[in-house]
Each structure stands twice: as C-alpha cells, then as structure tokens.
Design a protein around this motif. Structure first.
Motif, PDB file in Angstrom:
ATOM      1  N   UNK A 133     -13.745  14.666  86.300  1.00 38.47           N
ATOM      2  CA  UNK A 133     -13.441  13.398  85.631  1.00 38.47           C
ATOM      3  C   UNK A 133     -12.167  13.579  84.835  1.00 38.47           C
ATOM      4  N   UNK A 134     -11.197  12.741  85.079  1.00 40.62           N
ATOM      5  CA  UNK A 134      -9.988  12.711  84.267  1.00 40.62           C
ATOM      6  C   UNK A 134     -10.276  11.844  83.053  1.00 40.62           C
ATOM      7  N   UNK A 135      -9.753  12.261  81.904  1.00 42.02           N
ATOM      8  CA  UNK A 135     -10.013  11.490  80.687  1.00 42.02           C
ATOM      9  C   UNK A 135      -8.763  11.365  79.826  1.00 42.02           C
ATOM     10  N   UNK A 156     -11.522   8.045  82.819  1.00 44.04           N
ATOM     11  CA  UNK A 156     -10.617   7.215  83.607  1.00 44.04           C
ATOM     12  C   UNK A 156     -10.931   7.236  85.093  1.00 44.04           C
ATOM     13  N   UNK A 157     -11.407   8.384  85.579  1.00 42.13           N
ATOM     14  CA  UNK A 157     -11.642   8.520  87.017  1.00 42.13           C
ATOM     15  C   UNK A 157     -12.645   9.648  87.240  1.00 42.13           C
ATOM     16  N   UNK A 158     -13.719   9.364  87.952  1.00 38.54           N
ATOM     17  CA  UNK A 158     -14.705  10.380  88.332  1.00 38.54           C
ATOM     18  C   UNK A 158     -14.656  10.497  89.847  1.00 38.54           C
ATOM     19  N   UNK A 165     -16.555   4.903  79.123  1.00 41.26           N
ATOM     20  CA  UNK A 165     -16.377   4.841  80.580  1.00 41.26           C
ATOM     21  C   UNK A 165     -15.416   3.729  80.978  1.00 41.26           C
ATOM     22  N   UNK A 166     -14.400   4.074  81.745  1.00 38.36           N
ATOM     23  CA  UNK A 166     -13.439   3.103  82.273  1.00 38.36           C
ATOM     24  C   UNK A 166     -13.510   3.061  83.798  1.00 38.36           C
ATOM     25  N   UNK A 206      -6.702  17.444  80.611  1.00 42.19           N
ATOM     26  CA  UNK A 206      -7.494  16.258  80.253  1.00 42.19           C
ATOM     27  C   UNK A 206      -8.480  15.947  81.387  1.00 42.19           C
ATOM     28  N   UNK A 207      -9.337  16.953  81.654  1.00 41.21           N
ATOM     29  CA  UNK A 207     -10.262  16.842  82.779  1.00 41.21           C
ATOM     30  C   UNK A 207     -11.526  17.659  82.512  1.00 41.21           C
ATOM     31  N   UNK A 208     -12.669  17.054  82.848  1.00 41.37           N
ATOM     32  CA  UNK A 208     -13.933  17.786  82.928  1.00 41.37           C
ATOM     33  C   UNK A 208     -14.107  18.181  84.389  1.00 41.37           C
TER      34      UNK A 208
END
Length: 98
Positions: A31-33, A43-45, A77-78, A13-15
């Motif tokens: 980026x975790x998604x 969730x986090x970049x 975006x979170x 679950x990551x780009x």
C-alpha cells in the motif's frame, strides 16, 4: 500461503508484506501512503497477480490496521479497495482518521 510481518518503509511511503507461495516463491502485497502527521492516507493497495483471489490483500489490510493501532497511527483510506475493506470490517474503524 503464509504472510511475513508487515514492513513499514517510510522512505518509500509504503507498507509491504511478502507472502510465501505454495511453490516456495514469494509475492508481495503493498500500500502506498501519504503522511499527514500521525495519519497515513492509503492511496493505493495492490497485490501481485499471483495473489489475487487468495485473500492475501484482506490479511494485509488487517495487518495494516493492527500496525496503525500498535503505533498510535490513524488511517485515511483513499484507494477504493481500502475503502471497501473498512466498510466490510467496521470493527476496525477505531483506526480511521476522523
């Protein structure tokens, strides 16, 4: 610095995008998604420390938006960085989840 193509790693679950550094090494932006149907909640970049201040995270976010558009996905975006990037780039709003 040159960036590689964006990689979607659904099992993690990551780009991710690798960036070639001037010394020939590589550094990573990711980026975790979370998955909610066709929406990816960012969730986090984060960028490796060596990339901070180089614009690599912004180029990565553009690649994420382009990927979402090409794959028929929407983004939510979170992460504060992702939220700020979309505010600075309102022309990319077509990929935002409603």
């Amino acid at each position: 610095m040159a960036g590689s193509s964006l990689i979607d790693r659904p099992e993690a679950m990551r780009f991710e995008q690798a960036v070639t550094m001037p010394d020939g090494g590589t550094a990573l932006v990711w980026a975790d998604y979370a998955v909610q149907g066709t929406t990816r909640s960012l969730l986090h970049v984060e960028a490796d420390a060596a990339l901070r201040g180089t614009g690599a995270a912004g180029r990565f976010m553009q690649a994420v938006a382009d990927h979402a558009r090409a794959e028929g996905l929407t983004l939510a975006p979170r992460c504060s960085y992702a939220v700020a990037w979309f505010k600075r780039n309102p022309d990319q709003g077509d990929v935002l989840a409603q």
